[in-house]
Design a protein around this motif. Structure first.
Motif, PDB file in Angstrom:
ATOM      1  N   ILE A   1       0.857  -1.183   0.000  1.00 42.98           N
ATOM      2  CA  ILE A   1       0.000   0.000   0.000  1.00 42.98           C
ATOM      3  C   ILE A   1       0.893   1.233   0.000  1.00 42.98           C
ATOM      4  O   ILE A   1       1.810   1.358   0.810  1.00 42.98           O
ATOM      5  N   THR A   2       0.642   2.132  -0.939  1.00 39.35           N
ATOM      6  CA  THR A   2       1.436   3.362  -0.998  1.00 39.35           C
ATOM      7  C   THR A   2       0.643   4.578  -0.557  1.00 39.35           C
ATOM      8  O   THR A   2       1.217   5.613  -0.260  1.00 39.35           O
ATOM      9  N   ALA A   3      -0.702   4.487  -0.546  1.00 42.36           N
ATOM     10  CA  ALA A   3      -1.528   5.605  -0.097  1.00 42.36           C
ATOM     11  C   ALA A   3      -2.886   5.068   0.327  1.00 42.36           C
ATOM     12  O   ALA A   3      -3.349   4.048  -0.170  1.00 42.36           O
ATOM     13  N   VAL A   4      -3.520   5.795   1.240  1.00 48.30           N
ATOM     14  CA  VAL A   4      -4.862   5.447   1.687  1.00 48.30           C
ATOM     15  C   VAL A   4      -5.736   6.676   1.528  1.00 48.30           C
ATOM     16  O   VAL A   4      -5.352   7.777   1.946  1.00 48.30           O
ATOM     17  N   GLN A   5      -6.876   6.489   0.874  1.00 44.00           N
ATOM     18  CA  GLN A   5      -7.803   7.596   0.650  1.00 44.00           C
ATOM     19  C   GLN A   5      -9.194   7.159   1.073  1.00 44.00           C
ATOM     20  O   GLN A   5      -9.484   5.961   1.088  1.00 44.00           O
ATOM     21  N   PRO A   6     -10.083   8.110   1.354  1.00 45.59           N
ATOM     22  CA  PRO A   6     -11.464   7.736   1.653  1.00 45.59           C
ATOM     23  C   PRO A   6     -12.120   7.109   0.422  1.00 45.59           C
ATOM     24  O   PRO A   6     -11.736   7.397  -0.720  1.00 45.59           O
ATOM     25  N   LEU A   7     -13.104   6.253   0.655  1.00 45.68           N
ATOM     26  CA  LEU A   7     -13.827   5.630  -0.448  1.00 45.68           C
ATOM     27  C   LEU A   7     -14.658   6.670  -1.177  1.00 45.68           C
ATOM     28  O   LEU A   7     -15.202   7.592  -0.574  1.00 45.68           O
ATOM     29  N   GLU A   8     -14.754   6.519  -2.500  1.00 47.88           N
ATOM     30  CA  GLU A   8     -15.566   7.413  -3.309  1.00 47.88           C
ATOM     31  C   GLU A   8     -16.677   6.612  -3.954  1.00 47.88           C
ATOM     32  O   GLU A   8     -16.471   5.479  -4.379  1.00 47.88           O
ATOM     33  N   ASP A   9     -17.862   7.221  -4.039  1.00 50.03           N
ATOM     34  CA  ASP A   9     -18.994   6.582  -4.692  1.00 50.03           C
ATOM     35  C   ASP A   9     -18.856   6.800  -6.195  1.00 50.03           C
ATOM     36  O   ASP A   9     -19.003   7.920  -6.693  1.00 50.03           O
ATOM     37  N   LYS A  10     -18.552   5.762  -6.939  1.00 48.42           N
ATOM     38  CA  LYS A  10     -18.345   5.862  -8.391  1.00 48.42           C
ATOM     39  C   LYS A  10     -19.633   5.633  -9.174  1.00 48.42           C
ATOM     40  O   LYS A  10     -19.648   5.696 -10.375  1.00 48.42           O
ATOM     41  N   THR A  11     -20.741   5.326  -8.489  1.00 49.43           N
ATOM     42  CA  THR A  11     -22.002   5.076  -9.207  1.00 49.43           C
ATOM     43  C   THR A  11     -22.830   6.350  -9.334  1.00 49.43           C
ATOM     44  O   THR A  11     -23.843   6.355 -10.010  1.00 49.43           O
ATOM     45  N   HIS A  12     -22.423   7.437  -8.692  1.00 58.21           N
ATOM     46  CA  HIS A  12     -23.174   8.691  -8.750  1.00 58.21           C
ATOM     47  C   HIS A  12     -23.273   9.183 -10.190  1.00 58.21           C
ATOM     48  O   HIS A  12     -22.270   9.285 -10.890  1.00 58.21           O
ATOM     49  N   GLY A  13     -24.455   9.475 -10.609  1.00 57.64           N
ATOM     50  CA  GLY A  13     -24.651  10.014 -11.957  1.00 57.64           C
ATOM     51  C   GLY A  13     -24.865   8.954 -13.025  1.00 57.64           C
ATOM     52  O   GLY A  13     -25.154   9.273 -14.164  1.00 57.64           O
ATOM     53  N   LEU A  14     -24.719   7.660 -12.707  1.00 59.04           N
ATOM     54  CA  LEU A  14     -24.957   6.600 -13.690  1.00 59.04           C
ATOM     55  C   LEU A  14     -26.449   6.363 -13.813  1.00 59.04           C
ATOM     56  O   LEU A  14     -27.186   6.375 -12.830  1.00 59.04           O
ATOM     57  N   ARG A  15     -26.903   6.136 -15.013  1.00 57.84           N
ATOM     58  CA  ARG A  15     -28.313   5.845 -15.249  1.00 57.84           C
ATOM     59  C   ARG A  15     -28.578   4.384 -14.927  1.00 57.84           C
ATOM     60  O   ARG A  15     -27.779   3.530 -15.249  1.00 57.84           O
ATOM     61  N   GLN A  16     -29.689   4.122 -14.315  1.00 55.91           N
ATOM     62  CA  GLN A  16     -30.097   2.746 -14.055  1.00 55.91           C
ATOM     63  C   GLN A  16     -31.174   2.363 -15.044  1.00 55.91           C
ATOM     64  O   GLN A  16     -32.039   3.151 -15.375  1.00 55.91           O
ATOM     65  N   PHE A  17     -31.101   1.147 -15.533  1.00 51.70           N
ATOM     66  CA  PHE A  17     -32.085   0.673 -16.520  1.00 51.70           C
ATOM     67  C   PHE A  17     -33.048  -0.277 -15.887  1.00 51.70           C
ATOM     68  O   PHE A  17     -32.785  -1.000 -15.017  1.00 51.70           O
TER      69      PHE A  17
END
Length: 161
Positions: free
Chosen positions: A145-161
Motif C-alpha cells: 500500500i502506498t496511499a490510503v484515501q477515503p472511499l468514493e462513490d463511483k455510481t453517482h450520476g450513472l443511469r439505471q435501466f
C-alpha cells in the motif's frame, strides 16, 4: 523403497515414496453451486525446494483430510501421478500427484529436515503485464500500500435501466 525427489516425479507412476511438507491446502468450490466442493488441493514442497500440486477427489475427502495438516512434513506412499493440467496450474510441474483412501502418510515428528514452509515462483513486475491473459500458470500478485484515501462513490450520476 527410496524417496523420490519432486523434480524426478513423472506422470503415470504409482510406485513411489515422497518426503514433503504440505505448505498449502484448499478446498475448491464448484462454480455455480452453493456450498459444493471439488475435493482438496495441496501444494507440496521437498528439501530441494521443488513443488508439486496434489489432488484429492471429493469422494476421498472424508478419509484423507483428517490424516494431513498444512505445515507438517510427511513420508507419503501409495499415491499416483498424472500429467498436470494444461491451464490454471498452481506450480510449474509437468506432473500432479493424487492421493486417495489407500494413500499412507507418516508424519515426520523428529527434528525435521529443512523443507521450506512455502514455495513461490516470483516474477519481475516488468513481466507481469505480459502474463495477464495467459492461463497456463496462475499468478498471484504481491504488492504494498502506498496511499490510503477515503472511499468514493463511483455510481453517482450513472443511469439505471
Amino acid at each position: 523403497m527410496s524417496i523420490v525427489p519432486i523434480c524426478e516425479l513423472k506422470p503415470l507412476r504409482n510406485d513411489m515414496k515422497i518426503k514433503v511438507r504440505i505448505c498449502r491446502m484448499w478446498r475448491p468450490k464448484i462454480f455455480g453451486r452453493q456450498n459444493q466442493f471439488n475435493g482438496l488441493q495441496c501444494v507440496l514442497v521437498d528439501e530441494l525446494n521443488d513443488a508439486i500440486e496434489a489432488s484429492i477427489l471429493e469422494a476421498d475427502y472424508e478419509r484423507v483430510a483428517p490424516k494431513i495438516k498444512a505445515g507438517c512434513i510427511y513420508e507419503i506412499t501409495q499415491l499416483h501421478s498424472r500429467s498436470n493440467k494444461r491451464t490454471f496450474k498452481v506450480v510449474p510441474h509437468t506432473a500432479q500427484v493424487f492421493f486417495n483412501g489407500k494413500t499412507t502418510y507418516k508424519q515426520i515428528t523428529e527434528r525435521p529436515p529443512h523443507i521450506p514452509k512455502r514455495g513461490f515462483y516470483l516474477v519481475d513486475y516488468s513481466e507481469l503485464l505480459s502474463r495477464v491473459d495467459k492461463v497456463e500458470i496462475l499468478t498471484d500478485v504481491v504488492g504494498r500500500i502506498t496511499a490510503v484515501q477515503p472511499l468514493e462513490d463511483k455510481t453517482h450520476g450513472l443511469r439505471q435501466f
